[in-house]
Structures are given as C-alpha cells and as structure tokens.
Design an enzyme around this catalytic site. Structure first.
Site, PDB file in Angstrom:
ATOM      1  N   ASP A  43     -32.878 -24.791  54.708  1.00 26.56           N
ATOM      2  CA  ASP A  43     -32.400 -23.565  54.051  1.00 26.56           C
ATOM      3  C   ASP A  43     -32.346 -23.782  52.542  1.00 26.56           C
ATOM      4  O   ASP A  43     -32.831 -22.961  51.759  1.00 26.56           O
ATOM      5  CB  ASP A  43     -31.007 -23.216  54.597  1.00 26.56           C
TER       6      ASP A  43
ATOM      7  N   ASP B  38     -35.350 -22.403  49.450  1.00 25.68           N
ATOM      8  CA  ASP B  38     -35.030 -21.514  48.317  1.00 25.68           C
ATOM      9  C   ASP B  38     -35.426 -22.185  47.004  1.00 25.68           C
ATOM     10  O   ASP B  38     -35.971 -21.550  46.102  1.00 25.68           O
ATOM     11  CB  ASP B  38     -33.530 -21.173  48.275  1.00 25.68           C
TER      12      ASP B  38
ATOM     13  N   LYS C 270     -31.043 -37.290  55.566  1.00 24.32           N
ATOM     14  CA  LYS C 270     -30.024 -38.038  54.828  1.00 24.32           C
ATOM     15  C   LYS C 270     -29.631 -39.219  55.719  1.00 24.32           C
ATOM     16  O   LYS C 270     -28.467 -39.375  56.121  1.00 24.32           O
ATOM     17  CB  LYS C 270     -28.841 -37.098  54.507  1.00 24.32           C
TER      18      LYS C 270
ATOM     19  N   ASP D 237     -31.539 -35.539  48.781  1.00 24.85           N
ATOM     20  CA  ASP D 237     -31.209 -35.416  47.350  1.00 24.85           C
ATOM     21  C   ASP D 237     -32.421 -35.770  46.493  1.00 24.85           C
ATOM     22  O   ASP D 237     -32.744 -35.092  45.516  1.00 24.85           O
ATOM     23  CB  ASP D 237     -29.977 -36.277  46.985  1.00 24.85           C
TER      24      ASP D 237
ATOM     25  N   TYR E  44     -25.479 -25.244  61.601  1.00 27.72           N
ATOM     26  CA  TYR E  44     -25.393 -23.783  61.748  1.00 27.72           C
ATOM     27  C   TYR E  44     -24.812 -23.387  63.101  1.00 27.72           C
ATOM     28  O   TYR E  44     -24.145 -22.373  63.224  1.00 27.72           O
ATOM     29  CB  TYR E  44     -26.788 -23.158  61.618  1.00 27.72           C
TER      30      TYR E  44
HETATM   31  C1  IPM Z   1     -32.435 -17.731  55.456  1.00 24.73           C
HETATM   32  C2  IPM Z   1     -31.095 -17.132  55.115  1.00 24.73           C
HETATM   33  C3  IPM Z   1     -30.203 -17.205  56.347  1.00 24.73           C
HETATM   34  C4  IPM Z   1     -30.006 -18.663  56.685  1.00 24.73           C
HETATM   35  C5  IPM Z   1     -28.859 -16.477  56.221  1.00 24.73           C
HETATM   36  C6  IPM Z   1     -29.045 -15.013  55.867  1.00 24.73           C
HETATM   37  C7  IPM Z   1     -28.030 -16.617  57.463  1.00 24.73           C
HETATM   38  O1  IPM Z   1     -30.528 -17.758  54.021  1.00 24.73           O
HETATM   39  O2  IPM Z   1     -33.110 -17.214  56.357  1.00 24.73           O
HETATM   40  O3  IPM Z   1     -32.809 -18.717  54.812  1.00 24.73           O
HETATM   41  O4  IPM Z   1     -29.142 -19.331  56.102  1.00 24.73           O
HETATM   42  O5  IPM Z   1     -30.722 -19.166  57.536  1.00 24.73           O
HETATM   43 MG    MG Z   2     -31.764 -19.189  53.098  1.00 22.94          MG
END
Ligand code: IPM
Ligand code: MG
Length: 371
Positions: free
Chosen positions: A245, A249, A189, A221, A142
């Site tokens: 990240d 999710d 990884k 993975d 990032y």
């Molecule tokens: C999160 C989001 C952010 C990230 C984006 C909005 C930059 O997806 O907080 O997980 O990738 O960190």
């Molecule tokens: Mg995110």
C-alpha cells in the site's frame, strides 16, 4: 464476445472517471463486435448513505456472477476525520477483496516521456523506468485481529501470514517476471518481523522453480529509498499488504501524476479493476479529474477478458491524448481539458474517428477557460 461487468462508481470522483471508461468500453464494443452488459452496484460512502451498509449483499452477489468488476474510488472526508466511526466506506472495499478472494493487487508503474517534466525525479533517473508491484491484498495487518481495550488506552492489530497465502502470490509474481525483465525483488522487513522471515523463506524456496529469474531481497525502508534513488533497478516487486500500500503510492508519483495509474486485483474469483487514486473529494463533480487511471484499468480488464488487441488500442488512445497535450488539470493546470472530453477523445480514437491531424479548434470549444 459478450461480457458481464459489475460497475461500482463509488465515491468522490469515482463516478465521473468510471463513466469515461464506460464510453471507451462502448467504443470497443462497437469497433470489435463485443457486447458489454453493465450492472451498477453500490459500495463505500455512497452505499452507507443509501443503505447504511458499505457493501450491500447484492453488490457481492453481482460481482461473483460477473466476468469482471470495474470500480471507481472509495472514501469520504466525513469518515476520515472521525476515528470513532463504526461504519466506514473502506470496510466495503476490504470486505469485497476478501469475498472475491482478490489476493493479488497488480500495479504497473509506467512512465511517459511527454510527462517527464512532471516527475519529481530528474529525466536521467527516469529513463527506462518500468516496473510492476505485486501487493498481497487479503492478508497481513489489514485483516488480523483488531483490539481496543475497554478503557481505550491500548490498541493492537495482528499481522498474520500463512505459507499458502505467500506461495500463491509468489508464483504469480515469478510468472510475470519470466515474461518481463526476469528480476523479482521481495520487499520485507525480515530483520525485525517474523511474518517477513516467513515470506523470505517461502520465496527463497519457490525461487528454485524459476531459475531464469534473478531474485533480490530488500528491506522496506531501503526499498522506499531505492524507488526514489534508482527506480530503474526494479522489474517485479513482490510484497505484503501494508508495505505494498505504502510503496505503491510512493512509486506512483514517479510517472508525474497519481491520476494516471491503473491496477488489477486478481484472485480465485472475479477480478476487479480500479485506478490507484482515491476519491479526491475536492474535485468531485467538477469534471477535472484525470480519467486515465480508470481507462488504463479498463485496458487491463480487456487483457484479462482475452481481448489483447482491444486493450492495446485503448492504450494507444491514451498515449495519443498525452502526446497531443489533451490532458487534465493535474497535468497542465492552465491548458487543461475536461474529464469528459478526454473520455470522448479516447472513445473516438478507439472508433477510428480520429485520423491524421485533429481539428484542435473543435476540441478547443470544449476546453476549459478556467485558469
Ligand atoms: C488502496 C487504498 C485502500 C488500501 C484503502 C482505501 C482501504 O489505499 O487501494 O491502496 O489501503 O488498500
Ligand atoms: Mg493505498
């Protein structure tokens, strides 16, 4: 106690969900004798529209001078679909994370028995799932050097980690594991990436200081698969920025709705609390978004501010709404309640205004008739 909170409403549904958290915080203040002072600041697409800058200096200044930051959501489709945009809402959040040195993003994955039917997994696999992801937040790909060749045919993003960056979050994650089920899984990884091999080496060394914690190492993975196949095996997952990240999710859907999950970002300065969902622009302004991710982030903030009883009271309020089917559209697309109604119910719960059976009839009056 008196606490100064910087509030960043942000984009999309950010403002409406964060306003419910403020209602709940006000109820906490009245009930427990605390004063919360709010400073509203800009960030994201909202800030670009108003100032041209996704993170104005005043926002950083206010956050640095606050006890905590409460944040809604960031992002707007007009930037998502334009890869050439030079200024993007997300730059604001990334810069704020760096400015406040928020190196650890903590995302608890909790499941609710009353929402089991919404989980993509079978009830049997979901029983007892309770883990927490520690995602490194200020390093890695990032924040590495980004390049695009002059002829625009070659692009690169560097992934860099240093030993101290790994050590500080690893210690934090091990300490959490000691308070929980005493298991830590490093997700990396290491079979391919040099940065992952450094993570593994550093974590192996640190593990010696936490002999009561069982350490497990898993390639990302495989971890992506294990989160679906056997989520019960996890307690604390420690991982780098990008992997965190992605898998957070993925893990968020286990509980039934992305709208339920909170997060805390902590570091050396002021901590920041935000739901893990995005700005969900299709729902903005409709009063249908789920405010529980934000309200549960507020509970994490109360814990951080040294108010554990208050935090527990807010969580009890959230559980009470779920158990009594006071839920938003993401959870029940026919019998749903508005964002603002859920916020009021939880504020009433915290104010001890809800005793015994609720008069559903009165609440029904504010219920949506849209189907
Ligand atoms: C999160 C989001 C952010 C990230 C984006 C909005 C930059 O997806 O907080 O997980 O990738 O960190
Ligand atoms: Mg995110």
């Amino acid at each position: 106690m008196e606490k100064n909170i910087t509030v960043i409403l942000g984009d999309g549904i950010g403002p409406e969900v964060t306003r419910q958290s403020i209602k709940v915080l006000e109820a906490v203040g009245h009930q427990y004798g605390h004063t919360f002072n709010y400073t509203y600041c800009l960030m994201g697409a909202d800030a670009i529209d108003k100032t041209g800058n996704p993170l104005p200096d005043e926002t950083i200044e206010s956050c640095l001078n606050s006890d905590a930051v409460l944040f809604g959501a960031i992002g707007h489709p007009k930037y998502d679909n334009d890869p050439t945009a030079k200024v993007r809402p997300e730059q604001g959040l990334l810069k704020l994370r760096k400015s406040l040195q928020l190196f650890a993003n903590i995302r608890p994955i909790t499941t609710y028995p009353s929402l089991q039917h919404l989980s993509p997994l079978k009830a049997k696999q979901m029983e007892g799932v309770d883990f927490i992801i520690f995602r490194e937040l200020t390093g890695g790909i990032y924040f590495g050097k980004k390049e695009l060749s002059e002829d625009k045919t070659r692009a690169s993003d560097d992934c860099v980690y240093t030993r101290p960056e790994i050590e500080r979050i690893a210690h934090l994650a091990f300490k959490y594991a000691q308070q929980r089920k005493r298991k830590l899984t490093l997700v990396d990884k290491a079979n391919v990436l040099e940065t992952s091999r450094l993570w593994r080496k550093v974590v192996q060394e640190i593990a010696g200081q936490y002999n009561d914690v069982l350490v497990d190492y898993m390639f990302v993975d495989n971890a992506a698969m294990q989160i679906i196949l056997n989520p019960k095996q996890f307690d604390v997952i420690l991982t780098e920025n990008m992997f965190g990240d992605i898998i957070s999710d993925e893990a968020s859907v286990l509980s039934g709705s992305l709208g339920l999950l909170p997060s805390a970002s902590i570091g050396t300065g002021t901590a920041l609390f935000e739901p893990i969902h995005g700005s969900y622009p299709q729902a903005a302004g409709k009063d249908i978004a789920n405010p529980l991710g934000s309200i549960l982030s507020t509970a994490m903030m109360l814990d951080y501010l040294g108010m554990p009883n208050e935090a527990a009271h807010v969580r009890d309020g959230v559980n009470w709404t779920l158990q009594n089917s006071f839920v938003t559209k993401d959870i029940d697309s026919i019998n749903f309640y508005f964002t603002s109604t859920i916020g009021e119910l939880i504020a009433d719960f915290v104010s001890n205004k809800i005793t015994g059976e609720v008069n559903k009839g009165n609440i029904e009056l504010r219920k949506s008739t849209i189907i």
